[in-house]
Design an enzyme around this catalytic site. Structure first.
Site, PDB file in Angstrom:
ATOM      1  N   ARG A  37       0.939  -1.366   0.184  1.00  0.00           N
ATOM      2  CA  ARG A  37       0.100   0.108   0.075  1.00  0.00           C
ATOM      3  C   ARG A  37       0.992   1.250  -0.144  1.00  0.00           C
ATOM      4  NH1 ARG A  37      -5.003  -2.060   3.773  1.00  0.00           N
ATOM      5  NH2 ARG A  37      -5.842  -2.873   1.875  1.00  0.00           N
ATOM      6  N   LYS A  87     -18.450 -15.792   2.019  1.00  0.00           N
ATOM      7  CA  LYS A  87     -20.543 -15.570   2.471  1.00  0.00           C
ATOM      8  C   LYS A  87     -21.355 -15.010   1.429  1.00  0.00           C
ATOM      9  CE  LYS A  87     -20.192 -14.277   7.406  1.00  0.00           C
ATOM     10  NZ  LYS A  87     -19.786 -13.688   8.655  1.00  0.00           N
ATOM     11  N   GLY A 103      -8.848  -7.371  -1.076  1.00  0.00           N
ATOM     12  CA  GLY A 103      -9.259  -8.519   0.181  1.00  0.00           C
ATOM     13  C   GLY A 103      -8.190  -9.595  -0.652  1.00  0.00           C
ATOM     14  N   GLY A 141     -13.004  -4.050   0.654  1.00  0.00           N
ATOM     15  CA  GLY A 141     -14.525  -3.448   0.899  1.00  0.00           C
ATOM     16  C   GLY A 141     -14.973  -2.460  -0.060  1.00  0.00           C
TER      17      GLY A 141
HETATM   18  P1  AMP Z   1     -13.712 -12.802   1.902  1.00  0.00           P
HETATM   19  O1  AMP Z   1     -13.870 -12.593   2.730  1.00  0.00           O
HETATM   20  O2  AMP Z   1     -15.333 -13.560   1.497  1.00  0.00           O
HETATM   21  O3  AMP Z   1     -12.898 -13.048   0.923  1.00  0.00           O
HETATM   22  O4  AMP Z   1     -13.520 -15.142   2.348  1.00  0.00           O
HETATM   23  C1  AMP Z   1     -12.352 -15.358   1.982  1.00  0.00           C
HETATM   24  C2  AMP Z   1     -11.648 -16.783   2.987  1.00  0.00           C
HETATM   25  O5  AMP Z   1     -13.292 -17.991   2.757  1.00  0.00           O
HETATM   26  C3  AMP Z   1     -10.351 -17.113   2.779  1.00  0.00           C
HETATM   27  O6  AMP Z   1     -10.229 -16.563   3.868  1.00  0.00           O
HETATM   28  C4  AMP Z   1     -10.734 -18.778   2.744  1.00  0.00           C
HETATM   29  O7  AMP Z   1      -9.890 -19.659   3.719  1.00  0.00           O
HETATM   30  C5  AMP Z   1     -12.207 -18.366   2.603  1.00  0.00           C
HETATM   31  N1  AMP Z   1     -12.645 -20.152   2.041  1.00  0.00           N
HETATM   32  C6  AMP Z   1     -12.689 -20.135   0.620  1.00  0.00           C
HETATM   33  N2  AMP Z   1     -13.366 -21.438   0.018  1.00  0.00           N
HETATM   34  C7  AMP Z   1     -13.914 -21.717   1.623  1.00  0.00           C
HETATM   35  C8  AMP Z   1     -14.783 -23.123   1.612  1.00  0.00           C
HETATM   36  N3  AMP Z   1     -15.018 -23.943   1.023  1.00  0.00           N
HETATM   37  N4  AMP Z   1     -14.516 -23.809   3.111  1.00  0.00           N
HETATM   38  C9  AMP Z   1     -14.514 -21.863   4.129  1.00  0.00           C
HETATM   39  N5  AMP Z   1     -13.638 -21.341   4.023  1.00  0.00           N
HETATM   40  C10 AMP Z   1     -13.976 -20.707   2.549  1.00  0.00           C
END
Ligand code: AMP
Length: 395
Positions: A36, A199, A352, A375
């Protein structure tokens, strides 16, 4: 939208307050990744070369007030190394006080100072006038180059613009808006979006919005299991958001109605437990047994997804395909990063965790653009106006 940029500013002899995104990771006061800081250099160097007197500010971490662990001092030191010139650190808990004002009023053209963490002031997060005015008292011109904080209406991103005569966006902000904005508003087609990560609920608006724009939407990562459940599959112990199943169904219908190809995993790598060395195997999407959880896309899905972006001209990716932090479950994310690196297209990584994954896997420099704001880039893709950008445009 017409943006005021630093290319049309006269900064010689003027005090320029630059809101940077210096929210770098620190371990025991050491910066572990200065991406950054490096990303902010083009704007800083341009303003130095043009004879501005630079007052740099940023937040770092989430302190609730003065906190020595969140001091900006390491940032000032690192900047000094990158710029090859002295960068004074004005480390006062009040961020702006009479001593700071005096130092700034004695600055010479091309000099640079760094203020203390803006979150040391409790007014920052509430966009309260007192701190906005304090910041403005140090500036003839305000420049916002902190894309990563542009989705927040804080004193240093929004409030300050009301009290400074002239405002503009920096090069980094311009670049982010150009790539993310270009992809959403006028993409070269075929336009493919890849969504993954944890999520569905974090990405509800993004999925909805992207279905209006893309030719294909690929969904992997933990969020895919809610879609697979909506397809009627058993998903064992995989990550599920029960309350989003209805939404997933709606989105599958919307994709059909819009003629958008929605690609979901056809097989998946399942594990006995959530750990780096868990027993694991690949099973078909409809073959997940109870007691197993999906931690990555499967071999056939890797091929399906990589194939789906081969002819794309614009690809935007947010969220890993699996638990990329564990080597055994990073294969899907790795395959897709490699496929993106190999195609002749504008490739954009939406900040992210996906940015971390692509960099960690060694494909960072193969992408057209990696957003510095997780974000902020999601909110931008949702079609929301970013307060930090609006404030500069309307100032
Ligand atoms: P996000 O912040 O929504 O982009 O989520 C990223 C996180 O999702 C990372 O830390 C990944 O390890 C987790 N992740 C991705 N796929 C899976 C999965 N199948 N089960 C559990 N966690 C996951």
């Amino acid at each position: 939208m017409k943006k005021k940029t630093i290319n049309n500013l006269q900064v010689k002899g003027k005090r320029v307050l630059v809101r940077c995104d210096f929210n770098v990771p620190l371990i025991n006061g050491e910066i572990t990744d200065d991406t950054r800081i490096v990303a902010a250099l083009p704007t800083i160097k341009k303003l130095i070369a043009d004879g501005g007197r630079l007052v740099l500010c940023s937040h770092l971490g989430k302190p609730k007030g003065p906190d020595p662990k969140a001091t900006m001092e390491p940032v000032a030191l690192r900047l000094s190394t990158h710029l090859g010139q002295n960068v004074a650190f004005l480390g006062y808990d009040e961020v702006v006080n009479d001593k700071v004002r005096e130092t700034v009023s004695n600055m010479k053209d091309g000099e640079v100072v760094v203020l203390q963490n803006t979150r040391f002031r409790k007014e920052e997060g509430k966009n309260e006038e007192s701190f906005s005015k304090d910041l403005a008292s140090l500036a003839d011109i305000y420049v916002n180059d902190a894309f990563g904080s542009a989705h927040r209406a804080h004193c240093s991103t929004v409030g300050v613009t009301e009290f400074v005569a002239e405002s503009a966006v920096g090069f980094l902000m311009e670049k982010e808006l150009k790539f993310l904005g270009g992809a959403v508003e006028d993409p070269v087609r075929p336009f493919v979006a890849i969504l993954g990560g944890l999520k569905v609920s974090d990405k509800i608006k993004v999925i909805d919005k992207l279905l209006e724009k893309v030719d294909k939407l690929i969904i992997g990562g933990a969020m895919a299991y809610t879609f697979m459940k909506a397809q009627g599959h058993n998903i064992g112990e995989s990550f599920l958001e029960e309350e989003s199943i209805g939404y997933a169904k709606e989105m599958m219908q919307k994709a059909k109605d819009k003629g958008v190809k929605l690609l979901l995993p056809i097989d998946t790598t399942v594990a006995k437990e959530f750990s780096a060395d868990a027993e694991h195997k690949v099973v078909a999407a409809n073959g997940i047994e109870d007691g197993w959880q999906g931690l990555d896309i499967g071999v056939k899905t890797r091929e399906l997804f990589c194939d789906a972006i081969k002819d794309a001209k614009t690809v935007i990716w947010n969220g890993p395909m699996g638990v990329f932090e564990f080597q055994n479950f990073a294969k899907g994310t790795l395959a897709l990063a490699k496929a993106m690196a190999d195609i002749d297209a504008t490739t954009i990584i939406g900040g992210g965790d996906s940015a971390a994954a692509v960099n960690q896997l060694g494909y960072g420099d193969k992408m057209t653009h990696i957003s510095t704001g997780g974000g902020a880039s999601l909110e931008f893709l949702e079609g929301k106006a970013l307060p930090g950008v609006e404030a500069v445009q309307n100032a």
